[in-house]
Write an enzyme that holds these catalytic residues in place. Structure first.
Site, PDB file in Angstrom:
ATOM      1  N   ALA A 173       0.968  -1.275  -0.003  1.00 52.90           N
ATOM      2  CA  ALA A 173       0.016   0.120   0.002  1.00 52.90           C
ATOM      3  C   ALA A 173       0.678   1.330   0.184  1.00 52.90           C
ATOM      4  O   ALA A 173       0.730   2.037  -0.858  1.00 52.90           O
ATOM      5  CB  ALA A 173      -0.723  -0.005   1.402  1.00 52.90           C
ATOM      6  N   GLU A 232      10.317   3.698   6.532  1.00 52.98           N
ATOM      7  CA  GLU A 232       9.742   2.082   6.782  1.00 52.98           C
ATOM      8  C   GLU A 232      10.852   1.739   7.941  1.00 52.98           C
ATOM      9  O   GLU A 232      12.062   1.774   7.812  1.00 52.98           O
ATOM     10  CB  GLU A 232      10.484   1.470   5.545  1.00 52.98           C
ATOM     11  CG  GLU A 232      10.654  -0.101   5.661  1.00 52.98           C
ATOM     12  CD  GLU A 232       9.384  -0.785   5.861  1.00 52.98           C
ATOM     13  OE1 GLU A 232       8.289  -0.579   5.544  1.00 52.98           O
ATOM     14  OE2 GLU A 232       9.458  -1.601   6.885  1.00 52.98           O
ATOM     15  N   CYS A 243       2.418 -12.816   1.056  1.00 56.36           N
ATOM     16  CA  CYS A 243       2.111 -14.186   0.625  1.00 56.36           C
ATOM     17  C   CYS A 243       2.801 -14.935  -0.160  1.00 56.36           C
ATOM     18  O   CYS A 243       2.376 -16.249  -0.156  1.00 56.36           O
ATOM     19  CB  CYS A 243       0.940 -13.764  -0.580  1.00 56.36           C
ATOM     20  SG  CYS A 243      -0.314 -12.355  -0.098  1.00 56.36           S
ATOM     21  N   ASP A 274      -3.108  -2.964   4.997  1.00 61.20           N
ATOM     22  CA  ASP A 274      -3.388  -4.263   5.914  1.00 61.20           C
ATOM     23  C   ASP A 274      -3.891  -3.456   7.306  1.00 61.20           C
ATOM     24  O   ASP A 274      -4.354  -4.068   8.269  1.00 61.20           O
ATOM     25  CB  ASP A 274      -2.262  -4.998   6.130  1.00 61.20           C
ATOM     26  CG  ASP A 274      -2.177  -6.184   4.965  1.00 61.20           C
ATOM     27  OD1 ASP A 274      -2.915  -6.140   4.159  1.00 61.20           O
ATOM     28  OD2 ASP A 274      -1.204  -6.954   5.168  1.00 61.20           O
ATOM     29  N   ASN A 278      -3.075  -3.064  -2.951  1.00 51.56           N
ATOM     30  CA  ASN A 278      -2.504  -2.171  -4.099  1.00 51.56           C
ATOM     31  C   ASN A 278      -3.633  -1.338  -4.722  1.00 51.56           C
ATOM     32  O   ASN A 278      -3.266  -0.278  -5.204  1.00 51.56           O
ATOM     33  CB  ASN A 278      -2.349  -3.204  -5.340  1.00 51.56           C
ATOM     34  CG  ASN A 278      -1.057  -3.713  -5.136  1.00 51.56           C
ATOM     35  OD1 ASN A 278       0.012  -2.894  -5.769  1.00 51.56           O
ATOM     36  ND2 ASN A 278      -0.535  -4.604  -4.105  1.00 51.56           N
ATOM     37  N   TRP A 329     -22.304 -26.565 -19.153  1.00 52.00           N
ATOM     38  CA  TRP A 329     -22.859 -25.622 -17.915  1.00 52.00           C
ATOM     39  C   TRP A 329     -21.419 -25.441 -17.215  1.00 52.00           C
ATOM     40  O   TRP A 329     -21.013 -26.637 -16.440  1.00 52.00           O
ATOM     41  CB  TRP A 329     -23.684 -26.324 -17.232  1.00 52.00           C
ATOM     42  CG  TRP A 329     -25.153 -26.044 -17.834  1.00 52.00           C
ATOM     43  CD1 TRP A 329     -25.674 -27.385 -18.521  1.00 52.00           C
ATOM     44  CD2 TRP A 329     -25.934 -25.077 -18.101  1.00 52.00           C
ATOM     45  NE1 TRP A 329     -26.836 -27.042 -18.962  1.00 52.00           N
ATOM     46  CE2 TRP A 329     -27.149 -25.709 -18.565  1.00 52.00           C
ATOM     47  CE3 TRP A 329     -25.947 -23.722 -17.670  1.00 52.00           C
ATOM     48  CZ2 TRP A 329     -28.174 -24.903 -19.039  1.00 52.00           C
ATOM     49  CZ3 TRP A 329     -26.884 -23.082 -17.873  1.00 52.00           C
ATOM     50  CH2 TRP A 329     -28.098 -23.431 -18.720  1.00 52.00           C
TER      51      TRP A 329
END
Lengths: 454, 454
Positions: free
Chosen positions: A13, A35, A45, A281, A303, A438
């Site tokens: 982010a 940071e 992840c 987050d 993002n 289907w």
């Protein structure tokens, strides 16, 4: 007049905001990222796949290094921990440094793994998995060759880490408090996941509460104590979810919601606090189906929220109308356990009922490809629909190759507010190597239509 | 009062109507299916995989046999060719038999492969691929071990049959009139398909008009004559598309549209002809984006239209309100050539311009999974958007494993009338084994947003 945009936090982010703002501002304007760690723009992840050995190096998980960002004109300051925000003075305090003033502030402090307040939790060998440093700590731990790894929690991270540990040859136990694995999917589908875990040699204990951790004299974990007895453990991995890292925001008086997430509007602005945005987050976001503010920490939302915040900040600075807004989420998630694919979107039965819907739930086993194609497997699609409005409320999938990504038809249909009747009539891709005539989501939608009639 | 529903044609559309009506009517009511061949409810789309040897037997392609249907109370009459419809008397004439009267009639006569009116087209060894009998004829032909197979046309069937012939070890040439393979996708993506075909050893000639067929004394094909010279051929496969089998309807004065498709309303009723419905490959259908009536012969539409027609007929017979309507199509299609996956939905650039839109076209190469996962491949997503409304108009994909099915996000978004901005903000599934943090369709949508701004 030049301005300074300060961003706290250098992952998805934060760096998306910084990059988006940087591109649109002039050379005199500053974009500063503070940071506290040493990495930027990394994929949390991906950590389970790094631990499993499928991804070689943490560098592979870094989309852009601090230097990449610096080359783009962003003033990235690593090892820089913000200790306070003074919203009146428009400054942030930095540990061991001078305060940094801002014109516009972005809070992108992320989330931290839940560490329950249990006896022994401070012991060595008990790891959450959120940062690359966490990943390295787990790898270092595993390199010492533990005999017993215990994973606490069977959500996404728990499942992925358990697979990684088993793949590396460790004796692996998963403990879950709920009566089923992956409480985020319905029990019927959870049972298939449990079966796959056991098939892979994982010791699975559901309905088991962790009550504490036994430590040796050196302070290293030796066992996990539970409602169901003691499980020996040299390494413990906590897969109990995360909460927002929002203590800075809290101390500054910013509004907090579920799991400590900062409350923002659909431009990612913190209401009542001029000049402050938050994304990723550390925020709560609107569920598009229930309008509830929920905490869904995922890189994909971080993002998008970063894009929205950047657009809003630039519009604010340049006196333009913002173009983007974040519409909220539908709780889509996907993972796999070995070859078993798992995905979900929207509301489960209980969530739907709690939100005031009158849910009908159906599930259908169907073929992932045309049933006559060699190697075709099966998948189960569960669907939740609202009896009154006939609206699609949610879908969940567990199954073979090509099963899980089909959830995105439902994710898209949920965003559009489609009924299950609409879903039945969608023009979805059909050819024998990919689908029956289907499509699986439509097989479930037809069952839902039938259930609504009956 | 008892009634008789007569269905002409026993494949997907016809048998879906027959089954749907049968379930709702009383024991005194008759449901009669008149099928000129010997098969019911089969998958024509599976024929190339049968020819390739991936599917063993034509029986595998039959979803329900005539006897299965008879057990459900449907009067299936095979080898029964209807020669005329008398809409005033409400009877159909049958070759070599008594006329059959009806209260409600369903025309589900399907489609036939295009056989261009060229010299030698009547020769032996020149095969269309539509029915199981066609498939058997091709297999018998190939069993004689031809030296040269020529496939005319590089659409879906052409491509799939070429792959099947190469897989069986035959020297295979594909001739395409257009300057690119698969004119249904944009040239840029067609080039990737052409490369894959050549890589598999197929001789590909684009921009080549077939002008006739040379036959030997026994009347068997020996070569395909083209604008570009003569190509030796023992077996020719026609992949030039299909037209509606609507000569019966035409003779009865029913309205016909594109490629001879019968014009029906959104309940599958033939307007102006009380008591007549039509469904499947023999009808035209509405494009949801352009409102144009187009001919899109696909089993997936046939099945849906069959449901709609059955619902409408039952409502008509019972004096109820019909519940279903067919909303039209967005021209979704999918196939693969060896490991290269190919899909499309909506409008291409020229189609969009012809329909009065102001199209912007972008294409992006992206990763099929997270780029750092082992074995990750690439895919190209092309997207068409309308400059004025910002609406998504179409998408096309060519790429590695898991690429093509992602088209269904776009198919669903098209049905919902979403803008490309809406697509960027969809909550799509993200986990490293399945996707980058921006899903491939969203990577293209972001490029479209950028192009619209620029």
């Amino acid at each position: 007049m030049s301005s300074r945009v300060v961003v706290i936090g250098g992952d998805a982010a934060g760096m998306t905001v910084a990059s988006g703002v940087r591109r649109r501002l002039g050379d005199d304007d500053e974009v500063v990222v503070l940071e506290r760690g040493t990495w930027t723009s990394y994929s949390a992840c991906g950590i389970p796949y790094w631990v499993a050995g499928e991804v070689e190096s943490p560098d592979d998980l870094v989309a852009r290094t601090p230097d990449d960002h610096r080359k783009n004109g962003i003033d990235v300051r690593l090892d820089t921990e913000v200790t306070a925000i003074d919203t009146a003075a428009r400054t942030v305090s930095v540990r061991g440094g001078d305060p940094v003033s801002y014109d516009r502030l972005v809070i992108a402090t992320g989330a931290a793994p839940v560490r329950p307040d249990l006896q022994g939790i401070e012991g060595d060998g008990i790891h959450g998995v959120q940062s690359l440093d966490d990943g390295q700590a787990v790898l270092d731990e595993l390199a010492r060759g533990p005999r017993h790894v215990v994973v606490v929690g069977s959500g996404y991270i728990g499942l992925e880490m358990a697979e990684a540990c088993v793949a590396r040859g460790f004796d692996t136990t998963v403990l879950e408090r709920a009566p089923q694995v992956m409480p985020i999917i319905e029990a019927e589908l959870g049972a298939s996941v449990a079966e796959a875990m056991k098939g892979r040699g994982i010791h699975l204990r559901t309905g088991t509460d962790v009550t504490g951790f036994a430590l040796d004299e050196a302070g290293h974990v030796t066992a996990v104590e539970t409602s169901d007895g003691s499980y020996p453990a040299d390494t413990v991995i906590l897969g109990l979810g995360v909460t927002a890292r929002s203590s800075l925001a809290d101390a500054a008086g910013l509004p907090l919601g579920a799991k400590g997430g900062i409350v923002v509007d659909d431009r990612q602005r913190v209401e009542g606090f001029d000049g402050i945005w938050a994304a990723g987050d550390c925020v709560v976001t609107r569920d598009r189906l229930t309008d509830e503010l929920i905490h869904i920490p995922l890189g994909t939302h971080a993002n998008k929220q970063g894009l929205v915040a950047a657009d809003s900040i630039v519009a604010d600075l340049l006196g333009e109308e913002p173009r983007l807004s974040f519409p909220g989420v539908v709780q889509t998630a996907i993972t796999k356990f070995c070859s078993l694919e798992i995905s979900r979107t929207g509301l489960g039965e209980k969530q739907a009922r709690d939100a005031g819907f009158d849910p009908v739930v159906v599930s259908k086993e169907t073929s992932n490809w045309a049933g006559y194609m060699p190697g075709a497997g099966t998948m189960t699609v569960l669907m939740v629909a609202d009896r009154r409005s006939r609206r699609l409320l949610g879908a969940q999938i567990v199954g073979a190759e090509d099963a899980a990504l089909r959830i995105d038809v439902a994710s898209t249909a949920l965003a559009a507010g489609m009924t299950v009747d609409d879903v039945v009539m969608l023009d979805l891709a059909y050819a024998p190597p990919f689908s029956s005539v289907w499509s699986p989501i439509q097989v479930a939608a037809r069952a839902a239509v039938k259930a609504l009639a009956g």
